[in-house]
Structures are given as C-alpha cells and as structure tokens.
Design a protein around this motif. Sequence first.
Motif, mmCIF file in Angstrom:
data_model
loop_
_atom_site.group_PDB
_atom_site.id
_atom_site.type_symbol
_atom_site.label_atom_id
_atom_site.label_comp_id
_atom_site.label_asym_id
_atom_site.label_seq_id
_atom_site.Cartn_x
_atom_site.Cartn_y
_atom_site.Cartn_z
ATOM 1 N N ALA A 91 0.860 -0.989 0.059
ATOM 2 C CA ALA A 91 -0.129 -0.017 0.079
ATOM 3 C C ALA A 91 0.815 1.419 0.033
ATOM 4 O O ALA A 91 0.586 2.329 -0.635
ATOM 5 N N ARG A 92 2.067 1.440 1.043
ATOM 6 C CA ARG A 92 2.675 2.630 0.825
ATOM 7 C C ARG A 92 3.377 2.692 -0.515
ATOM 8 O O ARG A 92 3.450 3.802 -0.941
ATOM 9 N N ARG A 93 3.852 1.776 -1.121
ATOM 10 C CA ARG A 93 4.568 1.906 -2.501
ATOM 11 C C ARG A 93 3.568 2.287 -3.498
ATOM 12 O O ARG A 93 4.018 3.591 -4.258
ATOM 13 N N VAL A 94 2.438 1.846 -3.446
ATOM 14 C CA VAL A 94 1.347 2.406 -4.336
ATOM 15 C C VAL A 94 0.826 3.934 -4.146
ATOM 16 O O VAL A 94 0.948 4.646 -5.009
ATOM 17 N N LEU A 95 0.922 4.341 -2.874
ATOM 18 C CA LEU A 95 0.494 5.478 -2.600
ATOM 19 C C LEU A 95 1.676 6.478 -2.808
ATOM 20 O O LEU A 95 1.371 7.494 -3.408
ATOM 21 N N GLU A 96 2.861 6.062 -2.874
ATOM 22 C CA GLU A 96 4.007 7.095 -3.098
ATOM 23 C C GLU A 96 4.073 7.208 -4.652
ATOM 24 O O GLU A 96 4.328 8.216 -4.987
ATOM 25 N N ILE A 97 4.024 6.148 -5.297
ATOM 26 C CA ILE A 97 4.167 6.097 -6.697
ATOM 27 C C ILE A 97 2.872 7.019 -7.481
ATOM 28 O O ILE A 97 2.883 7.963 -8.144
ATOM 29 N N ALA A 98 1.729 6.857 -6.950
ATOM 30 C CA ALA A 98 0.482 7.673 -7.214
ATOM 31 C C ALA A 98 0.796 8.961 -7.050
ATOM 32 O O ALA A 98 0.364 9.880 -7.971
ATOM 33 N N ARG A 99 1.220 9.319 -6.156
ATOM 34 C CA ARG A 99 1.250 10.986 -5.381
ATOM 35 C C ARG A 99 2.393 11.385 -6.598
ATOM 36 O O ARG A 99 2.339 12.724 -7.101
ATOM 37 N N ARG A 100 3.646 10.597 -6.775
ATOM 38 C CA ARG A 100 4.703 11.131 -7.516
ATOM 39 C C ARG A 100 4.082 11.484 -8.809
ATOM 40 O O ARG A 100 4.553 11.970 -9.638
ATOM 41 N N GLN A 101 2.847 10.425 -9.445
ATOM 42 C CA GLN A 101 2.613 10.743 -10.845
ATOM 43 C C GLN A 101 1.294 11.753 -10.871
ATOM 44 O O GLN A 101 0.600 11.709 -11.694
ATOM 45 N N SER A 102 1.081 12.533 -9.780
ATOM 46 C CA SER A 102 0.162 13.483 -9.523
ATOM 47 C C SER A 102 -1.230 12.887 -9.702
ATOM 48 O O SER A 102 -1.934 13.499 -10.142
ATOM 49 N N ALA A 103 -1.463 11.619 -9.366
ATOM 50 C CA ALA A 103 -2.914 10.994 -9.441
ATOM 51 C C ALA A 103 -3.630 11.487 -8.347
ATOM 52 O O ALA A 103 -2.926 11.905 -7.040
ATOM 53 N N LEU A 104 -4.973 11.436 -8.278
ATOM 54 C CA LEU A 104 -5.867 11.894 -6.923
ATOM 55 C C LEU A 104 -5.903 10.705 -6.344
ATOM 56 O O LEU A 104 -6.292 9.534 -6.602
ATOM 57 N N LEU A 105 -5.576 10.859 -4.910
ATOM 58 C CA LEU A 105 -5.888 9.677 -3.797
ATOM 59 C C LEU A 105 -6.551 10.205 -2.876
ATOM 60 O O LEU A 105 -6.623 11.181 -2.251
ATOM 61 N N ILE A 106 -8.007 9.410 -2.974
ATOM 62 C CA ILE A 106 -9.168 9.518 -2.329
ATOM 63 C C ILE A 106 -9.465 8.498 -1.498
ATOM 64 O O ILE A 106 -9.555 7.290 -1.934
ATOM 65 N N ILE A 107 -9.888 8.647 -0.117
ATOM 66 C CA ILE A 107 -10.408 7.629 0.756
ATOM 67 C C ILE A 107 -11.614 7.816 0.758
ATOM 68 O O ILE A 107 -12.211 8.877 1.236
ATOM 69 N N LEU A 108 -12.497 6.636 0.584
ATOM 70 C CA LEU A 108 -13.866 6.654 0.714
ATOM 71 C C LEU A 108 -14.180 5.570 1.824
ATOM 72 O O LEU A 108 -13.803 4.483 1.670
ATOM 73 N N SER A 109 -14.660 6.000 3.005
ATOM 74 C CA SER A 109 -14.777 5.181 4.217
ATOM 75 C C SER A 109 -16.158 5.489 5.057
ATOM 76 O O SER A 109 -16.844 6.260 4.886
ATOM 77 N N ASN A 110 -16.519 4.034 5.592
ATOM 78 C CA ASN A 110 -17.587 4.380 6.365
ATOM 79 C C ASN A 110 -16.929 4.533 7.999
ATOM 80 O O ASN A 110 -17.732 4.553 9.014
ATOM 81 N N HIS A 111 -15.994 4.888 7.898
ATOM 82 C CA HIS A 111 -15.212 5.190 9.270
ATOM 83 C C HIS A 111 -15.595 6.587 9.366
ATOM 84 O O HIS A 111 -16.385 7.381 8.890
ATOM 85 N N ILE A 112 -14.813 7.121 10.422
ATOM 86 C CA ILE A 112 -15.011 8.647 10.995
ATOM 87 C C ILE A 112 -14.108 9.424 10.423
ATOM 88 O O ILE A 112 -12.761 8.813 10.787
ATOM 89 N N VAL A 132 -10.246 12.999 2.239
ATOM 90 C CA VAL A 132 -10.839 11.817 3.075
ATOM 91 C C VAL A 132 -12.418 12.134 2.886
ATOM 92 O O VAL A 132 -12.959 13.165 3.393
ATOM 93 N N LEU A 133 -13.054 11.142 2.441
ATOM 94 C CA LEU A 133 -14.641 11.141 2.402
ATOM 95 C C LEU A 133 -14.889 10.069 3.392
ATOM 96 O O LEU A 133 -14.847 9.037 3.028
ATOM 97 N N ALA A 134 -15.779 10.326 4.492
ATOM 98 C CA ALA A 134 -16.185 9.748 5.582
ATOM 99 C C ALA A 134 -17.104 10.352 6.470
ATOM 100 O O ALA A 134 -17.552 11.398 5.905
ATOM 101 N N PHE A 135 -17.799 9.618 7.339
ATOM 102 C CA PHE A 135 -18.746 10.056 8.220
ATOM 103 C C PHE A 135 -17.907 11.205 9.140
ATOM 104 O O PHE A 135 -16.886 11.041 9.741
ATOM 105 N N GLU A 136 -18.889 12.308 9.523
ATOM 106 C CA GLU A 136 -18.400 13.469 10.288
ATOM 107 C C GLU A 136 -18.250 12.994 11.706
ATOM 108 O O GLU A 136 -16.995 13.896 12.166
#
Length: 226
Positions: A91-112, A132-136
């Motif tokens: 996961a960490r490697r994917v996040l690092e690469i995606a951010r270097r490539q200027s991709a949007l990284l969005i978390i969509l969660s049922n958590h808070i 981060v898209l989650a409950f308030e």
Amino acid sequence: MKPALVFDWNGTLLDDTYALLETTNVILDRFGRPSIDIKTFRDHCDVPLSRLYLSLGMSREEIGAVERDDGALFHDLYEPLADKADLREGARRVLEIARRQSALLIILSNHIVAPLQSQLRRLGVDHYITDVLAFESRATQYKSMSKGERLRLYMQSYDLKPASTFIIGDMPVETDIARNLGLTSISITGGFVSTSRLQAARPDYTINNHHELLPILQSRGYFSEC
C-alpha cells in the motif's frame, strides 16, 4: 488525464481485519455469545456492523446496547487495536508512486474522519492523500449519506471522469458503487470478506495485495514510466 484512485480504508489500506475480529469477539462475549474465527467473520461481515451482529445471532436489543452512546462500546474497543495496525502489503509503495504521478488519492470510508486522519498521520502517509470522504462523527455514522452518494457528489463537484476513476475495496459494496457510477472496480482479498463473496459481486479486477494494482493501472495507460 491523471487517474483518480478511490481507496476504501478499513481492510483495504489499513490491515485491521484481525482488530475488527477481536473487537467483534469481545462484544459477542459481553452478551454470552460464542466467539468466531476468521472464516466465519469473513463469511458474515457486512456494513453497517449491526448486520454482522444480527447474522451472528445477537438480538436487536443487544445490538441496540452496542449502538448506545453513539457506538461507544465498539469504538472504545476497536480504536486501541487499530492503533497497532499497519498498512497492507504494497500500500505504501502504491501511494508513493501515485502521488509522484500526480494522481488523485481519495479515501472513501464508512469510518469517521478524525480518527481516520489520525491513523494517516500515525502511519506517515497523510501527505499522499488528496481528500478523505467519511462520516463526520460517531453520531452521524451510518445515519447520513451513503459511501456511493458521497462519492457521486464529490465527483460531480470536482468534475472527475468515471473512465479515469478506479475504486479499490475489500467488500462487495465498492464493486456496487463502481457499477452504479461507471467506475473501474478492483477488489482486494484478505480483508473483511471472503474471496468468494468478492468474486460473486463481479469486480473488474481482483488482487491479493497492492503490488498487483500497479500493473492494472499500467494496462489502462497510466504510470507507464514506473
């Protein structure tokens, strides 16, 4: 166009499956119910968690007790265990690469939002995440808009194109969201539900860890220089 990668959090990026299993077993024990193993957990896990408890034989009165005070019993048990969880493999490697490539990284969660952001800071990956898209709050968890509606409104607000948006999750709900919004769905095994339940939802791709995500993105024309 840069892709938008929409990640579920629990069980997908955060390796907290056994934290939730332990929390569930403590709750079951409080009400005199037998504990369950990981296979049973993955066969029954659903959201909201009241569906899980009901399928394990708890009464609606018992479930009401768990949900009292904005779910204090659950959260007070789960959060200390989640504080010990790491990111899932790759996961960490994917996040690092995606951010270097200027991709949007969005978390969509049922958590808070607040505890989720705290976990991102603890794990040192908060600076990779676009939103981060989650409950308030605990009070609104599962009571305000659904994950799918939250993502739909976000995509509308930021003019995100379905053709370049990928959703990665460990439960069938993410595949359902992808189908409703015209996104590419990627299911990851080893999270909250069994592989057979994931496959029954018919995602576009199934992966076992986040290392397997990069070749899929490259096959769709993204991150080819990586």
